[in-house]
Design a protein around this motif. Structure first.
Motif, PDB file in Angstrom:
ATOM      1  N   UNK A 162       0.834  -1.208   0.000  1.00 56.76           N
ATOM      2  CA  UNK A 162       0.000   0.000   0.000  1.00 56.76           C
ATOM      3  C   UNK A 162       0.869   1.258   0.000  1.00 56.76           C
ATOM      4  N   UNK A 163       1.983   1.221   0.726  1.00 61.00           N
ATOM      5  CA  UNK A 163       2.876   2.382   0.772  1.00 61.00           C
ATOM      6  C   UNK A 163       3.532   2.629  -0.588  1.00 61.00           C
ATOM      7  N   UNK A 164       3.893   1.556  -1.274  1.00 63.31           N
ATOM      8  CA  UNK A 164       4.486   1.705  -2.606  1.00 63.31           C
ATOM      9  C   UNK A 164       3.448   2.259  -3.581  1.00 63.31           C
ATOM     10  N   UNK A 165       2.224   1.749  -3.519  1.00 64.70           N
ATOM     11  CA  UNK A 165       1.162   2.271  -4.382  1.00 64.70           C
ATOM     12  C   UNK A 165       0.927   3.748  -4.107  1.00 64.70           C
ATOM     13  N   UNK A 166       0.996   4.138  -2.836  1.00 67.90           N
ATOM     14  CA  UNK A 166       0.804   5.549  -2.492  1.00 67.90           C
ATOM     15  C   UNK A 166       1.930   6.405  -3.069  1.00 67.90           C
ATOM     16  N   UNK A 167       3.143   5.860  -3.110  1.00 66.56           N
ATOM     17  CA  UNK A 167       4.276   6.599  -3.679  1.00 66.56           C
ATOM     18  C   UNK A 167       4.047   6.847  -5.171  1.00 66.56           C
ATOM     19  N   UNK A 168       3.551   5.834  -5.867  1.00 69.08           N
ATOM     20  CA  UNK A 168       3.255   6.001  -7.292  1.00 69.08           C
ATOM     21  C   UNK A 168       2.089   6.973  -7.488  1.00 69.08           C
ATOM     22  N   UNK A 169       1.060   6.827  -6.666  1.00 70.41           N
ATOM     23  CA  UNK A 169      -0.108   7.703  -6.795  1.00 70.41           C
ATOM     24  C   UNK A 169       0.262   9.144  -6.497  1.00 70.41           C
ATOM     25  N   UNK A 170       1.163   9.357  -5.540  1.00 68.45           N
ATOM     26  CA  UNK A 170       1.594  10.698  -5.201  1.00 68.45           C
ATOM     27  C   UNK A 170       2.272  11.393  -6.357  1.00 68.45           C
ATOM     28  N   UNK A 171       3.078  10.659  -7.116  1.00 69.06           N
ATOM     29  CA  UNK A 171       3.737  11.236  -8.277  1.00 69.06           C
ATOM     30  C   UNK A 171       2.724  11.563  -9.365  1.00 69.06           C
ATOM     31  N   UNK A 172       1.766  10.663  -9.562  1.00 69.73           N
ATOM     32  CA  UNK A 172       0.769  10.894 -10.602  1.00 69.73           C
ATOM     33  C   UNK A 172      -0.124  12.077 -10.252  1.00 69.73           C
TER      34      UNK A 172
END
Length: 586
Positions: free
Chosen positions: A58-68
């Motif tokens: 979930x933390x990795x997905x949040x990192x990607x979502x934050x960039x997008x």
């Protein structure tokens, strides 16, 4: 001969690995739970590993979502216009941090340190786009060494042994990341098969180490990340036992699948198959801790004298502490002396309502119906609990995983459960938890509440004596008739439905969209309330967060009395809930 493609470890590989590892542990969870006999036969190692990796993913997905979402700078050679994702360093740090804050149980805590150890090496070159096979070898070695150092008294035949074997096998593997990952997996698989020769408790039960079995699944996912091939994971029950021991295992209840009881060995059965043997600590204590290195060193010494299975992982001011003790209060007090402990979880090994994997547990007669709700603060948790709900606390930035919701549903111990996620972003998580609970024979209805104030409205009309369907309809109707709002502070400049906001601005959100931007908390709250009541209403619910002055609620209540006839107001203290104020109008 076909050329073998070079493979690298980049941010996308981190994301893929986390997803595949979560799927692998999801498939193996029940099997790993069933063979868990060391250090405590509490039957939840698979679940704890799953929750730990779920938090990392979930933390990795949040990192990607934050960039997008942040509209990161797009590279010149990117005609598709897709926002650039996180760097490798950012991705592995997110993975490690997510695992740290979500680590559960002994094996989950060790796995979190393994991931942190890998991240420290892989993030060593801040601007590097990817890591090669050599860096992956170094990462696996550092991970195994740091995990061993995190355990107060390392034992062979455990996940630590499997991790060390993986690192050693990787050390001798030339080639790219795919070759290194495959070598690590093969080394771990071989070491796992040998764990019963190193721990008598495993040999008596006829199983391999549960934590090691989980790590092999995680490494198999790493192989699949680079090669696309899924290695065969060996069976958990892989030990031949002699006739005398086998007979004793049957006498201890192996026919019911209770390997924890079998682990007690010839001539004795573990009490209930779920508690430590005579003389073992009664409680498992886990908490996150904000403290400096010197304070943590003193804490290790203090906790080592209080109990066993001590694992302290983390660094840079944030730690995850795990220990088995008889005096749970003393373990928490030691954390208070060291720094600021939070997310404290105390499990009594003899209590059937704590480790809720369900197999072979007798918890008494099930209730007919229960409500399980996610709440954003301690104050609301108390309010919901007083109304009879089983609660799951969601602290700011730390949403619960689906496994935690499943455990709460089990803990409610009812034939029928109404699940209130109270957050739009938890919709899919709650749906997954509901589906899992249904496979266990529990009738679950998910009401898609998007705010805690909608949950309060639903809970207010809950009547356990009604037919289940009628109760769910009434609760859904009450929640749907409740508009919700929150007042919070902007963390950074952003475009909103109400215009551009700056960091520090007070925002008023109605039904999830920014409707008011201002500088004064009370003024923004009044504007939000007026907009909501313009469409009518009979009841206003106010939930104050930590630090919100009582005078704000007093002012809003006065405004309702003065301007809106026949509208009642009720106020609660929500605690550390993220938002300064929650508002519900029904």
């Amino acid at each position: 001969m076909a050329q073998v493609p070079q493979t690298f470890f980049d941010a996308l590989a981190v994301r893929t690995w986390c997803g595949l590892a979560l799927e692998a542990l999801g498939r193996a969870r029940e099997e790993i739970d069933a063979i868990n006999v060391y250090p405590v036969a509490d039957g939840d190692t698979g679940t704890n590993l799953y929750l730990t990796v779920e938090s990392a993913a979930a933390a990795v997905e949040a990192a990607f979502a934050g960039h997008e979402a942040g509209g990161a700078a797009r590279p010149a050679g990117n005609p598709g216009g897709v926002a650039e994702g996180p760097t490798l360093a950012e991705a592995v740090r997110a993975m490690a941090h997510g695992a740290l804050i979500g680590a559960r149980g002994n094996s989950g805590t060790i796995l979190a340190q393994l991931l942190r150890g890998m991240a420290q090496v892989l993030a060593g070159e801040e601007t590097a786009a990817h890591a090669d096979g050599q860096r992956l070898r170094s990462a696996l070695r550092h991970a195994a060494d740091s995990a061993r150092r995190a355990v107060a008294h390392p034992a062979e035949g455990t996940v630590l042994t499997v991790a060390s074997a993986a690192a050693e096998a990787a050390d001798g593997a030339p080639g790219d990341c795919g070759a290194v990952a495959r070598a690590a997996y093969e080394g771990a698989r071989t070491a796992l098969a040998a764990t019963p020769d190193q721990l008598a408790v495993l040999r008596r039960a006829g199983v391999v180490d549960a934590g090691g079995r989980g790590l092999v699944a995680v490494l198999a996912a790493l192989v699949e990340t680079f090669t696309g091939e899924t290695p065969r994971v060996p069976p958990a029950v892989a030990v031949a036992v002699d006739g005398a021991v086998a007979g004793e295992r049957r006498a201890c209840g192996e026919a019911r699948g209770d390997l924890a009881r079998a682990a007690a060995g010839p001539g004795e059965c573990a009490d209930g198959g779920s508690v430590p043997g005579p003389g073992g600590p009664a409680f498992e204590v886990i908490y996150l801790l904000e403290a400096d290195d010197a304070a943590v060193a003193r804490l290790r010494e203090r906790l080592d004298g209080l109990g066993d299975s001590l694992v302290v992982v983390g660094g840079d001011g944030l730690w995850n502490v795990h220990v088995h003790v008889d005096d749970a209060g003393a373990a928490v007090e030691a954390g208070v002396e060291a720094g600021r402990p939070y997310r404290i979880r105390i499990t009594h090994f003899g209590a059937g309502d704590v480790h809720t994997t369900g197999a072979g547990r007798s918890l008494g007669e099930r209730a007919q119906r229960a409500v399980v709700a996610v709440v954003p603060g301690e104050g609301l948790a108390g309010l919901y609990a007083e109304a009879g709900a089983t609660t799951v606390l969601a602290r700011p930035g730390e949403p619960p995983a689906s496994g935690e919701l499943v455990q709460a549903v089990r803990r409610a111990h009812a034939r029928e459960v109404v699940l209130l996620p109270n957050d739009e972003d938890l919709r899919h998580t709650a749906a997954a938890a509901a589906e899992q609970a249904r496979t266990e024979g529990i009738r679950v209805a998910l009401i898609p509440t998007r705010s805690a104030v909608q949950g309060i409205a639903a809970l207010a009309v809950h009547e356990p004596e009604r037919r289940f369907d009628e109760d769910v309809v009434a609760m859904t109707s009450a929640a749907g008739a409740t508009r919700y709002a929150e007042v919070t502070v902007a963390e950074h400049q952003s475009w909103t439905m109400a215009g551009i906001c700056q960091a520090g601005d007070v925002l008023g959100l109605i039904d999830g969209d920014v409707a008011v931007i201002g500088q004064d908390l009370t003024a923004v709250a009044e504007a939000v309330l007026d907009r909501m009541l313009a469409a009518g209403g009979e009841m206003v619910t106010l939930v104050l967060g930590d630090g919100t002055p009582e005078a704000v609620a007093d002012r809003l209540e006065a405004r309702v009395r003065e301007g809106y006839l026949a509208v009642d107001t009720v106020a609660y203290h929500g605690g550390r809930q993220g938002a300064l104020l929650l508002i519900g109008v029904e």
